[in-house]
Design a protein around this motif. Structure first.
Motif, PDB file in Angstrom:
ATOM      1  N   PRO A 196      40.056  41.053  50.349  1.00  0.00           N
ATOM      2  CA  PRO A 196      41.061  41.887  51.022  1.00  0.00           C
ATOM      3  C   PRO A 196      41.400  43.109  50.163  1.00  0.00           C
ATOM      4  O   PRO A 196      41.459  43.017  48.936  1.00  0.00           O
ATOM      5  N   ARG A 197      41.616  44.205  50.838  1.00  0.00           N
ATOM      6  CA  ARG A 197      41.916  45.450  50.119  1.00  0.00           C
ATOM      7  C   ARG A 197      43.289  45.344  49.448  1.00  0.00           C
ATOM      8  O   ARG A 197      44.279  45.039  50.124  1.00  0.00           O
ATOM      9  N   PRO A 198      43.343  45.568  48.135  1.00  0.00           N
ATOM     10  CA  PRO A 198      44.660  45.442  47.492  1.00  0.00           C
ATOM     11  C   PRO A 198      45.573  46.593  47.906  1.00  0.00           C
ATOM     12  O   PRO A 198      45.087  47.683  48.229  1.00  0.00           O
ATOM     13  N   ARG A 238      25.822  29.525  33.772  1.00  0.00           N
ATOM     14  CA  ARG A 238      26.738  29.866  32.662  1.00  0.00           C
ATOM     15  C   ARG A 238      28.052  30.424  33.209  1.00  0.00           C
ATOM     16  O   ARG A 238      29.141  30.086  32.743  1.00  0.00           O
ATOM     17  N   LEU A 239      27.915  31.267  34.244  1.00  0.00           N
ATOM     18  CA  LEU A 239      29.108  31.864  34.857  1.00  0.00           C
ATOM     19  C   LEU A 239      29.999  30.775  35.443  1.00  0.00           C
ATOM     20  O   LEU A 239      31.209  30.731  35.203  1.00  0.00           O
ATOM     21  N   GLU A 240      29.364  29.879  36.206  1.00  0.00           N
ATOM     22  CA  GLU A 240      30.154  28.861  36.905  1.00  0.00           C
ATOM     23  C   GLU A 240      30.735  27.856  35.918  1.00  0.00           C
ATOM     24  O   GLU A 240      31.841  27.347  36.127  1.00  0.00           O
ATOM     25  N   ALA A 241      30.001  27.603  34.821  1.00  0.00           N
ATOM     26  CA  ALA A 241      30.514  26.653  33.823  1.00  0.00           C
ATOM     27  C   ALA A 241      31.792  27.197  33.179  1.00  0.00           C
ATOM     28  O   ALA A 241      32.703  26.439  32.835  1.00  0.00           O
ATOM     29  N   ALA A 242      31.862  28.526  33.045  1.00  0.00           N
ATOM     30  CA  ALA A 242      33.056  29.128  32.422  1.00  0.00           C
ATOM     31  C   ALA A 242      34.261  29.061  33.358  1.00  0.00           C
ATOM     32  O   ALA A 242      35.407  29.188  32.912  1.00  0.00           O
ATOM     33  N   GLY A 243      34.002  28.904  34.648  1.00  0.00           N
ATOM     34  CA  GLY A 243      35.103  28.709  35.599  1.00  0.00           C
ATOM     35  C   GLY A 243      35.496  29.982  36.328  1.00  0.00           C
ATOM     36  O   GLY A 243      35.340  31.097  35.823  1.00  0.00           O
ATOM     37  N   LEU A 244      36.023  29.764  37.533  1.00  0.00           N
ATOM     38  CA  LEU A 244      36.403  30.885  38.397  1.00  0.00           C
ATOM     39  C   LEU A 244      37.554  31.700  37.792  1.00  0.00           C
ATOM     40  O   LEU A 244      37.581  32.930  37.899  1.00  0.00           O
ATOM     41  N   ASP A 245      38.473  31.001  37.112  1.00  0.00           N
ATOM     42  CA  ASP A 245      39.624  31.717  36.544  1.00  0.00           C
ATOM     43  C   ASP A 245      39.177  32.690  35.453  1.00  0.00           C
ATOM     44  O   ASP A 245      39.703  33.802  35.345  1.00  0.00           O
ATOM     45  N   ALA A 246      38.191  32.258  34.664  1.00  0.00           N
ATOM     46  CA  ALA A 246      37.693  33.147  33.601  1.00  0.00           C
ATOM     47  C   ALA A 246      37.025  34.375  34.224  1.00  0.00           C
ATOM     48  O   ALA A 246      37.191  35.508  33.739  1.00  0.00           O
ATOM     49  N   PRO A 256      42.767  46.269  36.521  1.00  0.00           N
ATOM     50  CA  PRO A 256      43.956  45.481  36.874  1.00  0.00           C
ATOM     51  C   PRO A 256      44.386  45.666  38.332  1.00  0.00           C
ATOM     52  O   PRO A 256      44.990  44.760  38.911  1.00  0.00           O
ATOM     53  N   ALA A 257      44.022  46.798  38.946  1.00  0.00           N
ATOM     54  CA  ALA A 257      44.468  47.059  40.325  1.00  0.00           C
ATOM     55  C   ALA A 257      43.854  46.082  41.328  1.00  0.00           C
ATOM     56  O   ALA A 257      44.341  45.963  42.458  1.00  0.00           O
ATOM     57  N   ILE A 258      42.782  45.372  40.924  1.00  0.00           N
ATOM     58  CA  ILE A 258      42.151  44.464  41.899  1.00  0.00           C
ATOM     59  C   ILE A 258      42.703  43.040  41.806  1.00  0.00           C
ATOM     60  O   ILE A 258      42.260  42.150  42.539  1.00  0.00           O
ATOM     61  N   ALA A 259      43.684  42.832  40.924  1.00  0.00           N
ATOM     62  CA  ALA A 259      44.238  41.474  40.769  1.00  0.00           C
ATOM     63  C   ALA A 259      44.705  40.877  42.102  1.00  0.00           C
ATOM     64  O   ALA A 259      44.372  39.718  42.407  1.00  0.00           O
ATOM     65  N   PRO A 260      45.442  41.636  42.948  1.00  0.00           N
ATOM     66  CA  PRO A 260      45.879  41.029  44.219  1.00  0.00           C
ATOM     67  C   PRO A 260      44.699  40.638  45.110  1.00  0.00           C
ATOM     68  O   PRO A 260      44.757  39.627  45.814  1.00  0.00           O
TER      69      PRO A 260
END
Ligand SMILES: Cc1cc2nc3c(=O)[nH]c(=O)nc-3n(C[C@H](O)[C@H](O)[C@H](O)COP(=O)(O)OP(=O)(O)OC[C@H]3O[C@@H](n4cnc5c(N)ncnc54)[C@H](O)[C@@H]3O)c2cc1C
Length: 412
Positions: A196-198, A238-246, A256-260
């Motif tokens: 979704p567009r922030p 490797r990407l998925e092992a690090a987790g979605l939050d990372a 930072p503008a894409i956080a929402p």
């Protein structure tokens, strides 16, 4: 469907270039079959794509831009390049180009394909067959005289004066023709996301370049943004092992503008993967057959020209086929004019794509420094900026000369 049919032009693959070629050939009174193995048309990748001024002009002349839903496309003029964690390096502004094609159109491929598909369905002389896989070529002596297809489990034969392979980078038609090709799989591809567009996200596109790290954030219609993030091919575990939050934290740290927008990312199934390949076949034409689009010249997507080049192929091939039909000659020699017209331009763009991949994707600090210096020189030097813009916009064939490169590096 009868087990045996005859057409003038059999086009394998129902991409944009194939569709436009079908319309142009049908307008000259040809009977055209467009064959695609997917039952409901080409799969829509999780991505937005840029239509450049050269592609827009072709679609517009055919009236294919008129029916596009305004809320699903973005007319974008400015792309800002930033150093990750650093300053803005350069802004490329299509607004300086001559109207009316002084913008790019960013959309899902299916959005742009929709009016083309409708037109194909209603144009006399064109038959589009979905779920129809080409499994071989029909030969008459040494020349190609049609295709063998499997549809609904039945094998059929379609005879054609000329067969067009618009069947993508892995082109089964090219393989069946026995055309030797150099196929280069780039070491990096892209993770792609549509979110979704922030709030407050403007009309411009943003690129962030770092050490073997690139993030692109483009507007995609009224409600979405399209994100792409450079990632080494084969390294998704490797990407998925690090987790979605990372992953989300890294993207947010870059922009930072894409956080929402990233709040809507809840699973890896929302993250697409796009490998990047370059294809350089020995020949684009054979007796009775010809290649267009990625089958002929897949290139690195940094140039954002693949689909636009397929459209240019369609226009050039239509003109060459018109003279072939006049004299009833579809030999390699007769079709070679198409390759002579189109290949030099494709090579310029493939080389540009390689250079971009070398400098933009680099993890080497020195090469990264050169890249940033060239971007900064482009920001200061309008002729340099315009020359690159014209090339990427598909309005010129002229790459940077040695002198341009010296200027860009030395800041002269
Ligand atoms: C990450 C990424 C970003 C990109 N971004 C851009 C961009 O911004 N702008 C741009 O212009 N280009 C972009 N491109 C390139 C663009 O997507 C391709 O150049 C374009 O899709 C090529 O179109 P095509 O019709 O030649 O091939 P494809 O789109 O691959 O279509 C081939 C068709 O052939 C069919 N087919 C294959 N085999 C058979 C068979 N045996 N029988 C019947 N049908 C068959 C397939 O089902 C498919 O529908 C990007 C590419 C990548 C990877």
């Amino acid at each position: 469907m009868p087990t045996h049919t005859k057409v003038d032009v059999a086009i394998v693959g129902a991409g944009m270039g194939s569709g436009v070629l079908a319309l142009l050939a049908a307008a000259r009174g040809r009977r055209v079959a467009v064959l695609d193995r997917h039952a409901d048309g080409p799969r829509d990748p999780v991505r937005g794509e840029i239509l450049q001024p050269n592609g827009l002009r072709i679609l517009d002349r055919l009236g294919l831009l008129d029916g596009l839903p305004a809320g699903e496309v973005s007319r974008t003029q400015r792309f800002h390049f930033h150093q990750i964690g650093g300053p803005r390096l350069v802004t490329i502004d299509y607004g300086v180009l001559r109207e009316p094609y002084n913008y790019t159109l960013i959309a899902r491929p299916s959005t742009v394909m929709a009016p083309l598909r409708r037109r194909l369905a209603e144009t006399p002389g064109i038959e589009v067959r979905w779920g129809c896989e080409v499994v071989g070529l029909v030969r008459d002596g040494g020349r190609v005289a049609g295709v063998e297809v499997v549809s609904n489990g039945m094998r059929r034969r379609i005879e054609a004066a000329v067969v067009v392979g618009g069947d993508g980078a892995a082109s089964p038609v090219r393989t069946a023709l026995g055309i030797r090709s150099r196929i280069h799989a780039y070491r990096d591809g892209y993770l792609t996301l549509i979110l979704p567009r922030p709030p407050g996200f403007g009309p411009d596109g943003r690129y962030y370049v770092g050490r073997r790290e690139i993030l692109g954030v483009f507007p995609l219609g009224a409600d979405s943004v399209y994100l792409f993030y450079l990632w080494p091919a084969g390294d998704r575990p490797r990407l998925e092992a690090a987790g979605l939050d990372a992953f989300k934290a890294r993207l947010t740290a870059i922009d930072p503008a894409i956080a929402p927008a990233l709040e809507a990312l809840s699973g890896w199934d929302q993250v697409g993967w796009m490998p990047c390949v370059k294809v350089v076949p020995r020949a684009w034409v054979a007796d009775g057959a010809v290649l267009i689009g990625d089958a002929a010249h897949a290139l690195n997507p940094h140039v954002a020209q693949g689909r636009n080049q397929a459209l240019e192929d369609a226009v050039a091939l239509d003109a060459v086929l018109a003279s072939c039909f006049e004299v009833g000659n579809f030999s390699r020699r007769a079709l070679a004019l198409y390759e002579r017209l189109r290949r030099p331009r494709a090579i310029v763009l493939q080389r540009l794509g390689d250079e971009m991949a070398f400098f933009w994707n680099t993890g080497n600090p020195l090469i990264g420094w050169i890249r940033n210096r060239v971007f900064a020189a482009m920001e200061r030097d309008e002729p340099l900026r315009r020359k690159m813009l014209a090339l990427v916009a598909g309005l010129s064939d002229r790459p940077y000369s040695v002198w341009d490169r010296v200027r860009a590096l030395a800041g002269i």
